[in-house]
Design an enzyme around this catalytic site. Structure first.
Site, PDB file in Angstrom:
ATOM      1  N   HIS A 154     -34.593 -18.343   0.684  1.00 42.14           N
ATOM      2  CA  HIS A 154     -34.104 -18.138   2.054  1.00 42.14           C
ATOM      3  C   HIS A 154     -34.822 -19.101   2.988  1.00 42.14           C
ATOM      4  O   HIS A 154     -35.714 -19.832   2.574  1.00 42.14           O
ATOM      5  CB  HIS A 154     -34.356 -16.699   2.517  1.00 42.14           C
ATOM      6  CG  HIS A 154     -35.818 -16.340   2.624  1.00 42.14           C
ATOM      7  ND1 HIS A 154     -36.516 -15.723   1.607  1.00 42.14           N
ATOM      8  CD2 HIS A 154     -36.725 -16.522   3.618  1.00 42.14           C
ATOM      9  CE1 HIS A 154     -37.779 -15.535   1.976  1.00 42.14           C
ATOM     10  NE2 HIS A 154     -37.936 -16.020   3.198  1.00 42.14           N
ATOM     11  N   HIS A 198     -33.503 -10.541   2.673  1.00 41.48           N
ATOM     12  CA  HIS A 198     -32.981 -11.545   3.591  1.00 41.48           C
ATOM     13  C   HIS A 198     -32.494 -12.761   2.837  1.00 41.48           C
ATOM     14  O   HIS A 198     -33.081 -13.178   1.853  1.00 41.48           O
ATOM     15  CB  HIS A 198     -33.989 -11.955   4.674  1.00 41.48           C
ATOM     16  CG  HIS A 198     -35.370 -12.284   4.203  1.00 41.48           C
ATOM     17  ND1 HIS A 198     -36.015 -11.616   3.208  1.00 41.48           N
ATOM     18  CD2 HIS A 198     -36.239 -13.236   4.618  1.00 41.48           C
ATOM     19  CE1 HIS A 198     -37.220 -12.124   3.031  1.00 41.48           C
ATOM     20  NE2 HIS A 198     -37.391 -13.114   3.856  1.00 41.48           N
ATOM     21  N   HIS A 209     -39.819 -21.789   8.043  1.00 40.05           N
ATOM     22  CA  HIS A 209     -40.125 -22.062   6.632  1.00 40.05           C
ATOM     23  C   HIS A 209     -38.893 -21.973   5.753  1.00 40.05           C
ATOM     24  O   HIS A 209     -37.907 -21.328   6.099  1.00 40.05           O
ATOM     25  CB  HIS A 209     -41.213 -21.129   6.095  1.00 40.05           C
ATOM     26  CG  HIS A 209     -40.817 -19.675   5.993  1.00 40.05           C
ATOM     27  ND1 HIS A 209     -41.065 -18.762   6.984  1.00 40.05           N
ATOM     28  CD2 HIS A 209     -40.203 -18.976   5.008  1.00 40.05           C
ATOM     29  CE1 HIS A 209     -40.623 -17.558   6.604  1.00 40.05           C
ATOM     30  NE2 HIS A 209     -40.091 -17.658   5.416  1.00 40.05           N
ATOM     31  N   HIS A 267     -46.408  -9.060   3.253  1.00 43.51           N
ATOM     32  CA  HIS A 267     -45.743  -8.824   4.517  1.00 43.51           C
ATOM     33  C   HIS A 267     -45.431  -7.328   4.620  1.00 43.51           C
ATOM     34  O   HIS A 267     -44.938  -6.735   3.651  1.00 43.51           O
ATOM     35  CB  HIS A 267     -44.373  -9.512   4.557  1.00 43.51           C
ATOM     36  CG  HIS A 267     -44.388 -10.994   4.755  1.00 43.51           C
ATOM     37  ND1 HIS A 267     -45.177 -11.642   5.658  1.00 43.51           N
ATOM     38  CD2 HIS A 267     -43.632 -11.964   4.180  1.00 43.51           C
ATOM     39  CE1 HIS A 267     -44.904 -12.940   5.622  1.00 43.51           C
ATOM     40  NE2 HIS A 267     -43.986 -13.166   4.734  1.00 43.51           N
ATOM     41  N   TYR A 312     -47.741 -18.414   3.039  1.00 47.16           N
ATOM     42  CA  TYR A 312     -47.144 -19.463   3.851  1.00 47.16           C
ATOM     43  C   TYR A 312     -48.055 -20.681   3.747  1.00 47.16           C
ATOM     44  O   TYR A 312     -49.273 -20.557   3.918  1.00 47.16           O
ATOM     45  CB  TYR A 312     -47.102 -19.081   5.323  1.00 47.16           C
ATOM     46  CG  TYR A 312     -46.026 -18.126   5.772  1.00 47.16           C
ATOM     47  CD1 TYR A 312     -44.879 -17.883   5.027  1.00 47.16           C
ATOM     48  CD2 TYR A 312     -46.157 -17.484   6.996  1.00 47.16           C
ATOM     49  CE1 TYR A 312     -43.899 -17.010   5.497  1.00 47.16           C
ATOM     50  CE2 TYR A 312     -45.188 -16.608   7.466  1.00 47.16           C
ATOM     51  CZ  TYR A 312     -44.065 -16.376   6.713  1.00 47.16           C
ATOM     52  OH  TYR A 312     -43.115 -15.517   7.181  1.00 47.16           O
ATOM     53  N   GLU A 316     -42.754 -21.116   1.880  1.00 44.71           N
ATOM     54  CA  GLU A 316     -43.296 -19.833   1.447  1.00 44.71           C
ATOM     55  C   GLU A 316     -43.074 -19.697  -0.046  1.00 44.71           C
ATOM     56  O   GLU A 316     -42.046 -20.119  -0.566  1.00 44.71           O
ATOM     57  CB  GLU A 316     -42.565 -18.688   2.180  1.00 44.71           C
ATOM     58  CG  GLU A 316     -42.961 -17.296   1.710  1.00 44.71           C
ATOM     59  CD  GLU A 316     -42.197 -16.182   2.432  1.00 44.71           C
ATOM     60  OE1 GLU A 316     -40.984 -16.344   2.668  1.00 44.71           O
ATOM     61  OE2 GLU A 316     -42.827 -15.152   2.754  1.00 44.71           O
TER      62      GLU A 316
END
Ligand code: FES
Ligand code: FE2
Lengths: 150, 309
Positions: free
Chosen positions: B154, B201, B216, B248, B257, B267
């Protein structure tokens, strides 16, 4: 280590510095790093930085926070500084989005892309940097920053 | 519900300041597979387990950042339909001919209100992951070379008009909101995580002071153990790390990151949970951003909202 040939030495043209401190020699056992004093005018901090790594890395190593640390690759501009006095060498490309010819000519550069050559006085001028340093480092500060920019 | 329409992120195209240095970085350190170069000098990569020809394209430029982010759709009819839907929604589109990008069919390109160029395409050559389609082994040597993510997963993109960007993805492209960070007013979204699948996501947006900014591009690892291995490889190669390894709170991914050689953040992550379109979105008030980003340390990383390329 970056494999770029060193670019011009600003304010130090022709002093032969690059041949004495190039990356080529950094792996040799007899290579003793040399240090110079760096003064960060906006935070009043002073540090002894190596001349064989980036100014930003040298300051970060010492925990000096006067120049904000971002991408360390010349791409984000938070580490932008104005070199008030002293000599330095550019050793890797800087995003031209944030550093134009006039900046280069007048000593406004990215601290992650230069190495100190002599004692330096610098002032952080990154778009985020000086404002963040000047405000509280809370989420509210960060939100306010976004709100102001909108 | 089967996954139809927009299937998944397909490719990102990034600008780098020194092409050969970043080719080495993406190939030898991140451990993507180098897939070729085109006549424009762009270099193509994919994750070892990806089957389509490429998922990352990099090109030499004098500034860092992202040129475009693309999604694969489930067929040419869907591509035509979504283009019509975008136009009806007031989004101008243009067609980029097949072959402009190696082994890739025609692409529909459009600019969303936060300044990012998004593309849709239906066809990209299936080159396989090298394991075959009959009686395959589970992995091969490429799975252990460098950090070796299985796939590009993503991107998080920054820009001023988050709302306009989100609306196109939700109202036209069929994405749904999975998680959000909201400002003190309880309404204004600072960041959103959107899915077109059962991933937490497939794209995310953050409100940023400048349009068209890359936060990112993310690459998937199978386990937390591999995230820790990635951290070792980054340190051994002096890769500048931004946050992590940590978890996270937002999306629950285990993450690092870090930055490529041109200051483009990437990431490497694993984990998260399975999302479905009927699930209630999760909300993080901005004062909980510290644990949303770094659940272990609950510490604000101000670079999250300030460092972009
Ligand atoms: S830290 Fe990003 S340009 Fe120097
Ligand atoms: Fe991510």
């Amino acid at each position: 280590m970056p494999n770029l040939p060193a670019e011009n030495t600003q304010r130090a043209r022709g002093d032969g510095m690059e041949t004495t401190h190039s990356e080529m020699t950094s792996g040799q056992a007899d290579c003793v790093p040399s240090f110079v004093t760096v003064f960060i005018a906006n935070s009043g901090e002073t540090g002894r930085c190596r001349t064989d790594e980036s100014l930003l890395e040298g300051l970060r190593r010492l925990g000096k926070r006067g120049v904000p640390v971002g991408c360390r690759g010349g791409g984000c501009s938070v580490c932008k500084v104005e070199v008030v006095s002293g000599r330095y060498a550019r050793f890797r490309p800087m995003s031209r989005e944030y550093v134009n010819d006039r900046d280069l000519a007048e000593g406004r550069v990215l601290a992650c892309c230069i190495r100190p050559v002599s004692a330096l006085e610098v002032r952080a001028i990154g778009r985020m940097g000086d404002r963040l340093a000047a405000t509280d480092k809370t989420t509210t500060g960060a939100t306010r920053l976004i709100a102001e920019e909108r | 519900m089967a996954i139809t329409g927009v299937l998944r992120p397909g490719h990102a195209q990034l600008r780098v300041l020194n092409l050969e240095e970043d080719v080495k970085f993406y190939r030898d350190v991140l451990g993507l597979v180098e897939m070729g170069r085109d006549s424009y000098g762009r270099v193509y990569f994919k994750g070892w387990d990806e089957r389509d020809h490429h998922s990352l394209v990099i090109r030499q430029a004098d500034r860092a950042g992202i040129d475009l982010f693309a999604f694969k759709v489930d067929g040419v009819a869907t591509l035509d339909k979504l283009e019509g839907d975008l136009n009806a929604y007031g989004v101008e589109t243009k067609r980029i001919p097949a072959g402009e990008m190696l082994n890739t069919g025609e692409r529909v390109s459009f600019v969303i209100p936060n300044g990012h160029t998004i593309e849709l395409y239906a066809e990209k050559k299936d080159v396989g992951n090298g394991l075959g389609y009959m009686n395959p082994e589970p992995w091969n040597a490429a799975a252990e070379k460098g950090i070796a993510p299985t796939r590009m997963d993503h991107a998080l993109l920054g820009g001023v008009d988050l709302d306009g960007a989100r609306d196109i993805f939700v109202n036209v492209l069929g994405f749904y909101l999975v998680e959000e960070v909201v400002a003190e007013d309880g309404k204004t979204q600072i960041a959103v995580w959107l899915s077109c699948s059962t991933k937490t996501h497939d794209i995310a947006f953050v409100r940023a002071p400048e349009d068209g900014k890359l936060h990112h591009v993310s690459y998937w690892l199978e386990t937390w153990e591999k995230v820790l291995r990635a951290a070792d490889i980054m340190s051994m190669n002096r890769v500048p790390v931004d946050i992590g390894p940590t978890r996270h709170g937002i999306t629950r991914g285990a993450t690092i990151y870090a930055f490529d050689r041109s200051g483009n953040r990437f990431e490497t992550f694993s984990g998260g949970y399975i999302a479905y379109p009927d699930m209630h979105p999760l909300t993080w008030p901005i004062d909980h951003l510290p644990e949303g980003l770094d659940f272990a340390q609950r510490k604000l990383h101000e670079t999250f909202l300030t460092v972009f390329s």
